[in-house]
Design a protein around this motif. Structure first.
Motif, short mmCIF file in Angstrom:
data_model
loop_
_atom_site.label_atom_id
_atom_site.label_comp_id
_atom_site.label_asym_id
_atom_site.label_seq_id
_atom_site.Cartn_x
_atom_site.Cartn_y
_atom_site.Cartn_z
N ILE A 106 54.01 60.44 -5.54
CA ILE A 106 54.24 59.08 -5.03
C ILE A 106 53.45 58.89 -3.73
O ILE A 106 52.78 57.86 -3.54
N VAL A 107 53.49 59.90 -2.86
CA VAL A 107 52.74 59.81 -1.60
C VAL A 107 51.24 59.67 -1.89
O VAL A 107 50.55 58.86 -1.27
N ASP A 108 50.76 60.44 -2.88
CA ASP A 108 49.34 60.32 -3.26
C ASP A 108 49.02 58.89 -3.69
O ASP A 108 47.98 58.34 -3.33
N LYS A 109 49.90 58.30 -4.48
CA LYS A 109 49.68 56.92 -4.94
C LYS A 109 49.64 55.95 -3.75
O LYS A 109 48.82 55.05 -3.70
N LEU A 110 50.56 56.16 -2.81
CA LEU A 110 50.62 55.27 -1.65
C LEU A 110 49.37 55.44 -0.78
O LEU A 110 48.83 54.46 -0.25
N ARG A 111 48.90 56.68 -0.67
CA ARG A 111 47.66 56.92 0.10
C ARG A 111 46.47 56.24 -0.59
O ARG A 111 45.62 55.65 0.08
N ALA A 112 46.46 56.31 -1.92
CA ALA A 112 45.38 55.66 -2.67
C ALA A 112 45.43 54.14 -2.47
O ALA A 112 44.40 53.46 -2.59
N LEU A 113 46.62 53.63 -2.15
CA LEU A 113 46.76 52.19 -1.87
C LEU A 113 46.44 51.88 -0.41
O LEU A 113 46.62 50.76 0.05
N GLY A 114 46.02 52.91 0.33
CA GLY A 114 45.56 52.68 1.70
C GLY A 114 46.58 52.99 2.77
O GLY A 114 46.37 52.68 3.95
N MET A 115 47.70 53.60 2.40
CA MET A 115 48.72 53.87 3.42
C MET A 115 48.49 55.22 4.07
O MET A 115 48.22 56.21 3.39
N ASP A 116 48.68 55.25 5.37
CA ASP A 116 48.47 56.47 6.13
C ASP A 116 49.81 57.18 6.26
O ASP A 116 50.48 57.09 7.29
N ILE A 117 50.21 57.89 5.19
CA ILE A 117 51.45 58.69 5.26
C ILE A 117 51.19 60.04 4.61
O ILE A 117 50.27 60.19 3.82
N SER A 118 52.01 61.03 4.97
CA SER A 118 51.80 62.37 4.40
C SER A 118 53.13 62.93 3.90
O SER A 118 54.20 62.53 4.35
N LYS A 119 53.02 63.91 3.01
CA LYS A 119 54.24 64.52 2.46
C LYS A 119 55.00 65.29 3.54
O LYS A 119 56.21 65.36 3.53
N ASP A 120 54.25 65.86 4.50
CA ASP A 120 54.92 66.59 5.59
C ASP A 120 55.77 65.65 6.43
O ASP A 120 56.88 66.00 6.85
N GLU A 121 55.24 64.45 6.65
CA GLU A 121 55.98 63.46 7.44
C GLU A 121 57.28 63.08 6.71
O GLU A 121 58.33 62.92 7.34
N VAL A 122 57.18 62.94 5.41
CA VAL A 122 58.37 62.59 4.61
C VAL A 122 59.40 63.72 4.70
O VAL A 122 60.59 63.49 4.93
N ARG A 123 58.93 64.95 4.59
CA ARG A 123 59.85 66.08 4.62
C ARG A 123 60.51 66.20 6.00
O ARG A 123 61.70 66.49 6.11
N GLU A 124 59.72 65.97 7.05
CA GLU A 124 60.28 66.04 8.40
C GLU A 124 61.33 64.98 8.63
O GLU A 124 62.39 65.23 9.19
N LEU A 125 61.02 63.77 8.19
CA LEU A 125 61.97 62.67 8.39
C LEU A 125 63.26 62.96 7.64
O LEU A 125 64.36 62.67 8.12
N ALA A 126 63.13 63.56 6.45
CA ALA A 126 64.31 63.77 5.60
C ALA A 126 65.30 64.73 6.26
O ALA A 126 66.50 64.57 6.16
N ARG A 127 64.81 65.78 6.91
CA ARG A 127 65.65 66.77 7.58
C ARG A 127 66.48 67.64 6.65
O ARG A 127 66.85 68.74 7.01
N GLY A 128 66.82 67.17 5.47
CA GLY A 128 67.60 67.98 4.53
C GLY A 128 66.72 68.50 3.42
O GLY A 128 65.53 68.23 3.39
N GLU A 129 67.34 69.24 2.48
CA GLU A 129 66.49 69.87 1.46
C GLU A 129 66.31 69.03 0.20
O GLU A 129 65.44 69.32 -0.61
N SER A 130 67.12 68.00 0.02
CA SER A 130 66.97 67.15 -1.17
C SER A 130 66.34 65.82 -0.76
O SER A 130 66.97 64.96 -0.15
N VAL A 131 65.04 65.68 -1.08
CA VAL A 131 64.25 64.56 -0.54
C VAL A 131 63.96 63.56 -1.65
O VAL A 131 63.74 63.94 -2.80
N GLY A 132 63.97 62.27 -1.31
CA GLY A 132 63.75 61.27 -2.35
C GLY A 132 63.12 59.99 -1.82
O GLY A 132 62.64 59.94 -0.68
N ARG A 133 63.11 58.97 -2.66
CA ARG A 133 62.45 57.72 -2.32
C ARG A 133 62.95 57.05 -1.04
O ARG A 133 62.15 56.47 -0.31
N PRO A 134 64.26 57.11 -0.73
CA PRO A 134 64.68 56.47 0.53
C PRO A 134 63.95 57.05 1.75
O PRO A 134 63.65 56.34 2.70
N HIS A 135 63.65 58.36 1.69
CA HIS A 135 62.93 58.98 2.82
C HIS A 135 61.48 58.48 2.86
O HIS A 135 60.94 58.23 3.94
#
Ligand code: AMP
Ligand code: ZN
Ligand code: FE
Ligand code: FE
Length: 284
Positions: A106-135
């Motif tokens: 999903i992050v790859d798709k968003l990057r292809a759409l021009g968004m500057d986000i990374s999977k590491d950023e998503v994981r950091e924001l999530a803080r827990g081990e079960s990560v999903g679309r809300p994050h």
């Protein structure tokens, strides 16, 4: 009558309270018991139980699994999980691995759409081990790519969104059996969230009962009075235990309060007592 809440989410998945914070809030709300039921993880349970012991509130160990059906996802709650989740732990780990792969795509798709986000950023924001679309939505919001989480889902992450990817979930039989195997009370979650063709939910429930389903979530923040009646009727037909909870997600689902849902939810302690009696009758 003392009140309880048997469906809540913490930072371990897509809630925003730590398990200890959630239990403290449940205590402040005057609840006698709370079940922590994060998606695809039991990582928050130890902290929640410790807080429960310290604060004098009964904490029930749980989790929530997504399963597939011909009419979209249906969720199953496992309640009264043992401390050692044994074979269930492997199932949960596999589900989180699938989540990671999907999130990366999903992050790859968003990057292809021009968004500057990374999977590491998503994981950091999530803080827990079960990560999903809300994050992912929160990171999009923080980066200014959308103006609210709703927009993130509507335009990108939701079913008709530009970066939508289905989640690889369990067959209902696998989910129910994984929970039965560890002695959980296996509860069909919020069955009335979507409308199904007449008779379909009943037929689906019959199959789940064959697999080992033992309860149904009758009371939920998004169940109307008619929904509650429909669930009670299913419970009677299949001799299922009845459960209820808010599906609290902290700030990730604004307007839903522990034990109260959107204001009208009310689950009495008799519901918990009944579930425990049913477990005792099954030798659990
Ligand atoms: P996932 O487990 O990654 O598929 O994400 C599912 C979660 O996303 C659900 O539990 C909801 O809380 C959230 N969600 C789904 N659709 C929406 C939406 N339209 N707006 C806000 N949150 C949503
Ligand atoms: Zn959730
Ligand atoms: Fe759910
Ligand atoms: Fe939930």
């Amino acid at each position: 009558m003392k009140l309880i809440d048997l469906h809540t989410h913490t930072l371990a998945s897509d809630g925003t309270d730590s398990p200890a914070e959630l239990v403290a809030k449940a205590r402040e709300a005057g609840l006698a018991a709370v079940a922590v039921t994060d998606h695809d993880t039991v990582a928050g349970l130890e902290q929640a139980c410790e807080a429960g012991r310290a604060l004098g509130i009964d904490v029930i160990r749980g989790c929530e699994l997504s399963t597939s059906s011909e009419h979209g996802e249906l969720h199953i709650l496992g309640l009264f999980l043992p401390e050692d989740t044994g074979p269930l732990a492997d199932v949960l780990m596999e589900l989180r691995a699938r989540r990671s792969k999907r999130n990366e795509k999903i992050v790859d798709k968003l990057r292809a759409l021009g968004m500057d986000i990374s999977k590491d950023e998503v994981r950091e924001l999530a803080r827990g081990e079960s990560v999903g679309r809300p994050h992912i939505a929160s990171v999009m919001l923080r980066r200014g790519h959308v103006s609210c989480v709703q927009e993130a889902f509507k335009r990108y992450l939701g079913y008709n969104g530009k970066a939508y990817l289905p989640k690889e979930v369990l067959h209902p039989r696998e989910a129910v059996r994984a929970l039965v195997e560890v002695g959980a009370t296996v509860c069909l979650a919020h069955p009335m969230l979507r409308k199904y063709p007449s008779g379909w939910l009943q037929a689906f429930t019959a199959k789940l009962v064959d697999y080992g389903l033992t309860a149904i979530e009758v009371w939920h923040s998004e169940h109307s009075e008619a929904d509650v009646r429909a669930c009670l009727s299913l419970a009677r037909r299949f001799n299922l235990g009845v459960s209820g909870g808010s599906d609290y997600h902290g700030a990730n689902k604004s307007g839903i309060a522990l034990g109260k849902g959107y204001g009208k939810l009310r689950v009495g302690i008799d519901v918990l007592e009944n579930l425990l009696q049913r477990r005792a009758a099954l030798g659990l």
